[in-house]
Design an enzyme around this catalytic site. Structure first.
Site, short mmCIF file in Angstrom:
data_model
loop_
_atom_site.label_atom_id
_atom_site.label_comp_id
_atom_site.label_asym_id
_atom_site.label_seq_id
_atom_site.Cartn_x
_atom_site.Cartn_y
_atom_site.Cartn_z
N CYS A 139 0.88 -1.18 0.00
CA CYS A 139 0.00 0.00 0.00
C CYS A 139 0.91 1.22 0.00
CB CYS A 139 -0.87 0.03 1.26
SG CYS A 139 -1.83 -1.45 1.49
N ARG A 189 2.07 1.00 -5.95
CA ARG A 189 2.18 0.13 -4.77
C ARG A 189 0.85 -0.56 -4.45
NH1 ARG A 189 6.67 1.38 -1.56
NH2 ARG A 189 5.63 0.36 0.17
N TRP A 225 -3.65 -2.04 -1.34
CA TRP A 225 -3.62 -3.37 -1.95
C TRP A 225 -4.16 -4.29 -0.86
CZ3 TRP A 225 -1.68 -8.20 -1.02
CH2 TRP A 225 -1.73 -9.10 -2.09
N ASN A 245 0.24 0.45 6.09
CA ASN A 245 0.77 -0.50 5.12
C ASN A 245 1.39 -1.62 5.92
OD1 ASN A 245 1.82 -1.87 2.93
ND2 ASN A 245 3.71 -0.66 2.92
N GLY A 246 0.93 -2.85 5.71
CA GLY A 246 1.49 -3.99 6.45
C GLY A 246 0.36 -4.91 6.90
N GLU A 306 10.98 -16.66 -16.72
CA GLU A 306 10.72 -15.21 -16.71
C GLU A 306 9.72 -14.84 -17.80
OE1 GLU A 306 11.04 -12.95 -14.73
OE2 GLU A 306 10.83 -11.10 -15.89
N LYS A 310 6.02 -13.05 -17.22
CA LYS A 310 5.61 -11.81 -17.89
C LYS A 310 4.24 -11.98 -18.53
CE LYS A 310 8.03 -9.12 -16.50
NZ LYS A 310 8.61 -9.84 -15.47
N GLU A 365 1.45 -12.27 -15.79
CA GLU A 365 1.12 -11.09 -14.97
C GLU A 365 0.60 -9.93 -15.82
OE1 GLU A 365 4.32 -9.14 -12.84
OE2 GLU A 365 5.78 -9.87 -14.25
N HIS A 417 8.43 -35.94 -18.85
CA HIS A 417 8.12 -36.54 -17.54
C HIS A 417 6.76 -36.09 -17.03
CE1 HIS A 417 12.13 -38.17 -17.47
NE2 HIS A 417 12.59 -36.98 -17.76
N LYS A 456 3.86 -3.10 -7.21
CA LYS A 456 5.27 -3.05 -7.61
C LYS A 456 6.18 -3.53 -6.50
CE LYS A 456 8.66 -2.24 -10.34
NZ LYS A 456 8.87 -3.21 -11.44
C1 AGP Z 1 8.07 -9.06 -11.66
O1 AGP Z 1 7.58 -8.75 -12.96
C2 AGP Z 1 6.99 -8.99 -10.61
N1 AGP Z 1 6.39 -7.71 -10.58
C3 AGP Z 1 7.42 -9.53 -9.27
O2 AGP Z 1 7.65 -10.91 -9.46
C4 AGP Z 1 8.70 -8.93 -8.64
O3 AGP Z 1 9.82 -9.31 -9.37
C5 AGP Z 1 8.83 -9.49 -7.23
O4 AGP Z 1 7.70 -9.05 -6.50
C6 AGP Z 1 10.11 -9.06 -6.51
O5 AGP Z 1 10.12 -7.67 -6.37
P1 AGP Z 1 11.53 -6.98 -5.95
O6 AGP Z 1 12.50 -7.25 -7.05
O7 AGP Z 1 11.21 -5.53 -5.78
O8 AGP Z 1 11.97 -7.63 -4.66
#
Ligand code: AGP
Length: 606
Positions: A2, A27, A74, A98-99, A478, A482, A485, A501, A601
């Site tokens: 948040c 955030r 969030w 936040n938390g 990766e 992408k 998400e 397998h 983020k």
């Molecule tokens: C990556 O595209 C994602 N948004 C997410 O997996 C991100 O990499 C992960 O939350 C780690 O974040 P950080 O690198 O800020 O620790």
């Protein structure tokens, strides 16, 4: 997860709070709210959805008050709606948080028994009533100290009080919180990004600390309620990074920035005169390091996996990797000659920070690979290796991933060289090839049109696979992340050799499968695996490196050839088309590319 903002000023604050909340939406953006103090009242407005909704639903221009707090949420406890949106207020206290408060149920029952009425499903509301209760018998600092001592879990808090209309209280444990200093006003914010449009003079609270922010004074306290002095940092202004420029999305801009950010990273660490990698002030003797453990989450974890291959190849050390949320609860055996590397773009990811804290508590050697050098993970590690990518705003990580693996690759090269595992001329050759990487990325970025067309097939499919071996396997993971998400399509990254397998059963006619098969030492094996999926009807998008004439094979749906370079560097190039594939797929679907649903983020809660 948040975003918090607070402003104590000699002039109305609602406009600046709203502007800061918009900067904090990366955030979290399930709901938003603001509370100001004026004429002895708490003016609280909040709504579900984006900050724009708040502006559409309320006449914020006339929201009076020279002191206020704001929040973008969030959701962790309670569905995203206006009732659960922050701030949460009692008759005389209003809080943004936040938390996660882990003992909120017990505290809530205790407070209900004392006659407090709760309106929301959130854990945060417990904080409001706890402070209200303590203020009945204690002065402010004491009431805050007592409240914080009763809370279990993590928090960054902004608190205003109807009867004290000249101050905001901030408090931090496990979630980041900063104070900013302005002319005739002072600020509270989740991070420097939220405050940068108002000031570059920042102080970060450490865990357990709280502060009282007035328009002309800020006082800091430790967890025992004792005053402490804190440093004021002057941050560089990189406002340009916060602007999309001509791009439609931050993600598009950040993908295209990669030649520049990689060039910057190389310049920061490679001395072009002596052709040497400089890891300045490395605090340990190489002979005292016999194993390395790399830890991260999400994309940062993929960076750790990528690094594992390079470190094994180049340093001959024992290399371990772990997902931070697993590591933090594992029965770890800590060894004095181990180095623990924490990879994190934001430097605030709760699980990664918790893993670091465990290693610090066991007196381990800790090194942070981060993009935000003022972040908690950076501040609490023994040593920091910045990736120098500039702020990454798009929630889906792109330039930061390439920046992370660049720094990790250079670290592996350096340690390998210091351990005499790499001959001098080979080391020099690799540095020379590395310096050519930005130009190769530039060329790879040009494969734009083909990918836009290809993305339609992924959009129409119910799922897809991303396959790779060796150096390409982390990139397959990766690429799948992408696509997941950004376009909310199921995609699975898998070791190419593992398909037989079990997962081969998933393959059916027309299923899109990305096969990463650059002409490296795994090439022939991966092409065989590719044939296995083609034989079962898969539509294969083959991403390989430029051929030297030989035809690979018929029945391939589409092929993208990236530039040739040494095997070590091919992962950088393979990543580019996958970033674009996810981008164009989401663009076609009309999804919010910079703020995908359910994500944030910086995941500052576990
Ligand atoms: C990556 O595209 C994602 N948004 C997410 O997996 C991100 O990499 C992960 O939350 C780690 O974040 P950080 O690198 O800020 O620790």
């Amino acid at each position: 997860m948040c975003g918090i903002i607070g402003i104590s000023s000699n002039k109305p604050v609602s406009a600046n709070i709203i502007n800061s909340l918009k900067k904090l939406e990366y955030r979290g953006y399930d709901s938003a709210g603001i509370a100001t103090l004026s004429d002895g009242e708490i003016n609280e407005v909040k709504s579900e959805g984006r900050v724009d909704n708040l502006e559409n639903n309320f006449d914020l221009k006339n929201l009076r008050g020279n002191i206020g707090i704001g929040h973008v949420r969030w959701a962790t406890h309670g569905v995203p709606n206006s009732l659960n949106a922050h701030p949460h207020s009692s008759s005389n206290v209003s809080v943004v948080h936040n938390g996660i408060i882990e003992n909120s149920t017990i505290l809530k029952n205790h407070l209900i028994n004392k006659g407090h009425n709760f309106k929301s499903q959130t854990d945060t509301e417990v904080i409001v009533h706890l402070i209200t209760e303590h203020l009945k018998t204690s002065k402010l600092e004491e009431a805050i100290t007592k409240t914080l001592n009763q809370l279990h879990g993590s928090f960054a808090l902004g608190i205003v009080f109807k009867d004290m209309p000249d101050l905001i209280v901030g408090a931090r444990r496990g979630s980041p919180l900063a104070v900013g200093y302005g002319p005739n006003e002072n600020y509270l914010g989740s991070d420097s990004y939220a405050l940068k449009s108002m000031t570059n003079k920042i102080t970060y609270l450490d865990d357990g600390e709280f502060c009282i922010v007035k328009k002309d004074q800020v006082i800091f306290f430790n967890e025992n309620g004792k005053k402490v002095n804190k440093k004021i940092l002057e941050l560089s202004s990189d406002e340009a990074s916060y602007d999309k420029g001509d791009f439609k999305h931050f993600m598009a801009k950040e993908i295209e920035e990669q030649p520049t950010t990689i060039k910057t990273g190389i310049k920061e660490y490679i001395d072009s005169v002596n052709k040497e990698i400089n890891i300045f002030n490395f605090p340990w003797k190489i002979k005292d390091i016999n194993s390395i453990t790399l830890i991260g989450c999400g994309t940062a974890y993929h960076s750790c996996l990528m690094a594992k291959y390079w470190f094994e190849e180049l340093t001959n050390l024992d290399i371990n990797i772990d997902i931070a949320s697993e590591f933090r609860y594992r029965k770890n055996r800590f060894k004095k000659d181990s180095l623990y590397v924490f990879v994190s773009q934001s430097g605030e990811t709760a699980d990664t920070y918790a893993a670091l804290d465990i290693c610090n508590k066991n007196s381990m050697k800790t090194c942070a690979v981060v993009n935000v050098i003022e972040s908690s993970i950076a501040r609490d590690s023994n040593f920091v290796l910045p990736i120098h990518c500039g702020p990454e705003i798009g929630v889906a990580s792109t330039k930061a991933f390439l920046g992370q693996i660049l720094v990790l690759y250079m670290l592996a090269l350096k340690i390998g060289s210091l351990r005499n595992e790499i001959e001098k001329n080979k080391y020099q050759e690799k540095i020379k090839e590395l310096k050519a990487l930005p130009g190769l990325i530039e060329k790879t970025l040009l494969y734009d049109n083909d990918i836009q067309a290809i993305s339609n097939t992924f959009n129409e499919a119910k799922g897809s696979m991303f396959l790779g071996r060796g150096y390409s396997y982390p990139i397959a993971l990766e690429g799948a992340l992408k696509l997941k998400e950004l376009s909310y399509i199921h995609a699975e990254g898998y070791p190419a050799g593992e398909m037989k397998h079990g997962p081969l059963a998933l393959i059916e006619e027309g299923m899109p499968v990305v096969v990463l098969a650059p002409r490296d030492k795994y090439y022939k094996k991966t092409i065989s695996n590719m044939q296995e999926v083609i034989a079962r009807g898969a539509k294969v998008l083959l991403i390989t490196s430029k051929s030297k004439g030989e035809v690979i094979s018929e029945n391939i749906w589409e092929t993208i050839e990236v530039e040739n370079t040494n095997d070590d560097l091919l992962p950088f190039l393979l990543t580019i088309p996958l970033q674009k594939l996810a981008y164009y797929s989401a663009l076609k679907k009309g999804y919010d590319i910079d703020k995908p649903r359910n994500l944030a983020k910086s995941v500052t809660v576990e």
